[in-house]
Every structure is written in C-alpha cells, then in structure tokens.
Design a protein around this motif. Structure first.
Motif, PDB file in Angstrom:
ATOM      1  N   PRO A 107       0.834  -1.208   0.000  1.00  0.00           N
ATOM      2  CA  PRO A 107       0.000   0.000   0.000  1.00  0.00           C
ATOM      3  C   PRO A 107       0.869   1.259   0.000  1.00  0.00           C
ATOM      4  O   PRO A 107       1.977   1.252   0.535  1.00  0.00           O
ATOM      5  CB  PRO A 107      -0.788  -0.120   1.313  1.00  0.00           C
ATOM      6  N   ASP A 108       0.356   2.321  -0.587  1.00  0.00           N
ATOM      7  CA  ASP A 108       1.092   3.584  -0.643  1.00  0.00           C
ATOM      8  C   ASP A 108       0.754   4.398   0.613  1.00  0.00           C
ATOM      9  O   ASP A 108       0.027   5.400   0.563  1.00  0.00           O
ATOM     10  CB  ASP A 108       0.721   4.346  -1.910  1.00  0.00           C
ATOM     11  N   ARG A 109       1.308   3.973   1.734  1.00  0.00           N
ATOM     12  CA  ARG A 109       0.987   4.611   3.012  1.00  0.00           C
ATOM     13  C   ARG A 109       1.496   6.057   3.063  1.00  0.00           C
ATOM     14  O   ARG A 109       0.847   6.928   3.656  1.00  0.00           O
ATOM     15  CB  ARG A 109       1.574   3.800   4.169  1.00  0.00           C
ATOM     16  N   HIS A 110       2.640   6.301   2.470  1.00  0.00           N
ATOM     17  CA  HIS A 110       3.186   7.654   2.489  1.00  0.00           C
ATOM     18  C   HIS A 110       2.227   8.626   1.805  1.00  0.00           C
ATOM     19  O   HIS A 110       1.968   9.734   2.323  1.00  0.00           O
ATOM     20  CB  HIS A 110       4.549   7.682   1.802  1.00  0.00           C
ATOM     21  N   ALA A 111       1.691   8.241   0.660  1.00  0.00           N
ATOM     22  CA  ALA A 111       0.748   9.107  -0.048  1.00  0.00           C
ATOM     23  C   ALA A 111      -0.535   9.288   0.754  1.00  0.00           C
ATOM     24  O   ALA A 111      -1.139  10.366   0.750  1.00  0.00           O
ATOM     25  CB  ALA A 111       0.441   8.544  -1.430  1.00  0.00           C
ATOM     26  N   MET A 112      -0.959   8.231   1.460  1.00  0.00           N
ATOM     27  CA  MET A 112      -2.190   8.343   2.240  1.00  0.00           C
ATOM     28  C   MET A 112      -1.995   9.268   3.435  1.00  0.00           C
ATOM     29  O   MET A 112      -2.899  10.030   3.794  1.00  0.00           O
ATOM     30  CB  MET A 112      -2.647   6.959   2.699  1.00  0.00           C
ATOM     31  N   ILE A 113      -0.829   9.222   4.050  1.00  0.00           N
ATOM     32  CA  ILE A 113      -0.538  10.158   5.152  1.00  0.00           C
ATOM     33  C   ILE A 113      -0.605  11.595   4.628  1.00  0.00           C
ATOM     34  O   ILE A 113      -1.173  12.489   5.270  1.00  0.00           O
ATOM     35  CB  ILE A 113       0.836   9.848   5.768  1.00  0.00           C
ATOM     36  N   GLY A 114      -0.035  11.814   3.447  1.00  0.00           N
ATOM     37  CA  GLY A 114      -0.106  13.139   2.837  1.00  0.00           C
ATOM     38  C   GLY A 114      -1.533  13.553   2.534  1.00  0.00           C
ATOM     39  O   GLY A 114      -1.925  14.709   2.739  1.00  0.00           O
ATOM     40  N   THR A 115      -2.329  12.594   2.045  1.00  0.00           N
ATOM     41  CA  THR A 115      -3.738  12.876   1.759  1.00  0.00           C
ATOM     42  C   THR A 115      -4.483  13.299   3.012  1.00  0.00           C
ATOM     43  O   THR A 115      -5.220  14.292   3.017  1.00  0.00           O
ATOM     44  CB  THR A 115      -4.401  11.626   1.155  1.00  0.00           C
ATOM     45  N   GLN A 116      -4.293  12.555   4.089  1.00  0.00           N
ATOM     46  CA  GLN A 116      -4.992  12.883   5.333  1.00  0.00           C
ATOM     47  C   GLN A 116      -4.602  14.272   5.839  1.00  0.00           C
ATOM     48  O   GLN A 116      -5.459  15.034   6.310  1.00  0.00           O
ATOM     49  CB  GLN A 116      -4.693  11.820   6.384  1.00  0.00           C
ATOM     50  N   SER A 117      -3.326  14.596   5.734  1.00  0.00           N
ATOM     51  CA  SER A 117      -2.877  15.911   6.181  1.00  0.00           C
ATOM     52  C   SER A 117      -3.484  17.033   5.342  1.00  0.00           C
ATOM     53  O   SER A 117      -3.946  18.054   5.877  1.00  0.00           O
ATOM     54  CB  SER A 117      -1.342  15.978   6.116  1.00  0.00           C
TER      55      SER A 117
END
Length: 391
Positions: free
Chosen positions: A110-120
């Motif tokens: 999973p692209d967790r880094h991109a999802m963290i950015g999305t949430q922020s």
C-alpha cells in the motif's frame, strides 16, 4: 471484543444454479435513538463522535435535519461550505481505497506515504472551509472560510493525486479520458498501481464480473423519505430499506452513470467491477476540481419544497458510499425522534446489489474466487469491515 461500528458477514453458497449469497449485518442502525431527549446543539456535537466513519457527511446531514426541524434556514454559503466538507471527505475516502487497498490486489505494498499526505491535506481543507469551527452547528449564519488556504491545500492534493494515481493533472484527466479508447490509452501509458489494476481487470475479463441490472435509488423528495422514516415500519426500513419492494443502489456508479466515460464502460463491460472502480476515480477527480473552483451546488442539500410537519426536519449528504439521510423530530427544544438511513443498508441489503452481483460469479478455485469477491465488495464499498465465508 466486538467492533462498535459493526461488521458484515457475507456467506457464499454453491447451488445447482450457481452461487447464492447471504448477508448479515451487526451495524448499530438503531444507535441514533441515543439522541432522544437531547438538545439539538448537544446532538450535533455528539453525533460525529458516535459515527466516526464519514463524520463530516454525518454531521452535515445532522445539522441539515436539525436546522429544518427547528425552523432555522442557514444561508446558501453555509450549505455550500458544508457540501465542500463532505466532498473533501469523499475524496479522502476514495483515495484510501485507491492508495491502500488497490495495490494489495496486485500483490504490491500500500502507498501509506501518499495516504498520510492525503490525510494531512484534507485536514487542511477542513480547516480552511471552517476556520471558526462553527459550520456544523445548528443555525450557523456567518461561517468563516479562507479561500487562499483552501486553494493551496486543494491544489496540493490535486498534485498528489496526479503523481500517485493518475499520472497527469486531474483537470487534464477529466478532459482527455472520456472514451473507451482514451481510457485504454491512459491505463497502458501510466505506471501507477491504479492504472495497472484497471488495465489488468480489462485484459483479464474480470472487469465484467458482477454485472447486474440497474436498480438505482430514485430522487425521492423530503416528504416521501420522511413518511418512510416516521412510519410504523421505520425501524425495519432503516435496517433493510427498499423502494416499491425493490432494494436500491446508491453508489458512485449511480451518481456518475450518465457521464461519458462511465456510460461507455457500462455499455462495453456492464455494471461490473471495472465500471464501479472507474466511477470512484471519476468522482475523486471531479470533486477535487469542484472544491478548487467552487463548483459545488448548495441547492442539492437544501430542503425540498415538500412541506413537512412542524418540528420535523430532513438532512441529506452525498457521502462517499452513497446518499446519507438523517431525520430529526424536535419538540419543545428536545429531540423526540432521530433516524439515520445510510447507504450501506441500501447497497448491502440481503437482496441488494452486492448479493445480486455475487450470484453472477462463475465458480472457481477458492483463492481466485476470494479475490473476485473482495474486488466486488471493495467496488461497492461498505463503510465497515466484512467477514467472508465460502463453505
């Protein structure tokens, strides 16, 4: 320990005529009864704490119902900003699936880094839309928002989506990917997991799986919905809703069925996995543009012209999984009755769209069958976890 949000139990049974599907739910559909006797402001504050999934959609539908029930009419700007909150939340929910769940179907991380950015970035959008934190309170009259902060955060989220999902700018994707040929060219020219998954579904034929005839939820007016939610069978209706005896569907596919790309895919592939996943991407990209350009229509969440009894209000929100409806009855400053009609109850009705779609699957060895079931469930998208049993 049980899951407070509830779960779905999906059982597939082989029969001489193919698969039969049993769906049971432990979702707490009667939990809204906890608001009886509370003041409207207390109800609006408590509700998103109890319904944390799609909390902005829940809160927006809640204040819409309470405003109407209390005879308050927020200005169009407040309704527009509330709708923008829900739109940003919907983008986040779709990107959660696209960035975290879709790669797993390719046996990738999973692209967790991109999802963290999305949430922020979505959190920044929320703050820009509701600078004073009063937008989701009953009777909000003068909300404060920051257009510059909104534009900056929304543009950054569009850039992230371009890099990790689309391979090109969202506006360019909307303009170019409108035909089957353009869709096929895009899938094969972009190396993101989303594009590769969709190309794989198209090439393998699995994109056609789960096709069912359309039974979309029609555009029901407030009076019609309120009559169902206040009638003698209201509790049964919110648990297993139907319209004119038929379980209906309310999903991104039904919202975007008339778009050029989705209608072309449905004509070519049917209302199966591929068309459903593409509708999620199309909604994500369309809402990103609408948030950045203020194209959202506040009128879609305004009360309809249908007269409701005094003290009765109905609120709506186009949540990520479909239409969310809240009904509030207020008497002498207290909530006398409260009901929530959620899209999961429509789409995961025991005789609804998922059950019909699963029944069309061809038999296969268990690993392949489970992958196909998971794809279908993800494409229709419940808001809770599910257990799958294949005897």
């Amino acid at each position: 320990m049980s899951d407070p949000a509830g779960r779905l139990n999906i059982q597939l049974r082989r029969t001489p005529h193919g698969f039969a599907c049993d769906i049971a739910s432990t979702r707490p559909v009667a939990a809204s009864g906890l608001f009886r006797g509370r003041a409207p402001t207390e109800t609006a504050s408590l509700l998103p704490l109890l319904y944390s999934i799609c909390a902005k959609a829940q809160a927006s539908a809640c204040v819409g119902a309470l405003d109407h029930a209390c005879g308050m009419d927020p200005d169009p700007e407040a309704r527009r900003l509330r709708q923008s909150l829900v739109a940003a939340e919907t983008v986040r929910e779709h990107l959660w699936r696209i960035l975290l769940d879709w790669p797993l179907l390719l046996d990738e991380e999973p692209d967790r880094h991109a999802m963290i950015g999305t949430q922020s970035l979505v959190k920044r959008i929320f703050g820009a839309l509701d600078s004073d934190g009063v937008l989701l309170s009953p009777g909000c009259e003068k909300p404060t928002s920051s257009r510059s902060a909104l534009a900056e955060a929304a543009s950054a989220l569009a850039d992230l989506t371009a890099e990790r999902v689309l391979g090109l700018a969202p506006d360019a994707w909307l303009e170019r990917v409108t035909t089957l040929g353009a869709f096929d060219d895009w899938c094969r020219s972009v190396e993101t997991p989303a594009a590769r998954l969709l190309a794989d579904l198209h090439d393998s034929g699995d994109g056609r799986l789960g096709h069912t005839e359309a039974s979309p939820l029609p555009d029901l007016d407030d009076g019609t919905l309120a009559a169902e939610l206040r009638g003698p069978e209201a509790a049964a209706f919110v648990a297993r809703p139907h319209w004119r005896g038929v379980p209906r569907e309310t999903t991104p596919l039904t919202r975007y069925a008339d778009s050029a790309l989705v209608s072309a895919l449905v004509a070519d592939q049917g209302r199966g996995i591929l068309a459903r996943l593409v509708a999620q991407i199309l909604e994500t990209v369309s809402l990103l543009r609408a948030i950045r350009t203020d194209e959202l229509d506040a009128g879609s969440t305004a009360p309809s012209d249908t007269l409701l009894p005094a003290g009765v209000g109905l609120g709506r929100a186009d949540a990520a999984r479909g239409l969310l409806v809240h009904l509030a009855e207020v008497d002498r400053g207290r909530v006398a009755e409260y009901r929530i009609l959620a899209p999961t109850e429509w789409n995961f009705h025991p005789d609804g769209v998922l059950s019909s779609a699963l029944a069309t699957l061809p038999d296969a060895e268990e690993t392949l069958l489970r992958r196909r079931v998971q794809l279908l469930v993800m494409a229709i998208d419940p808001c809770v976890a599910f257990d799958l049993v294949i005897p």
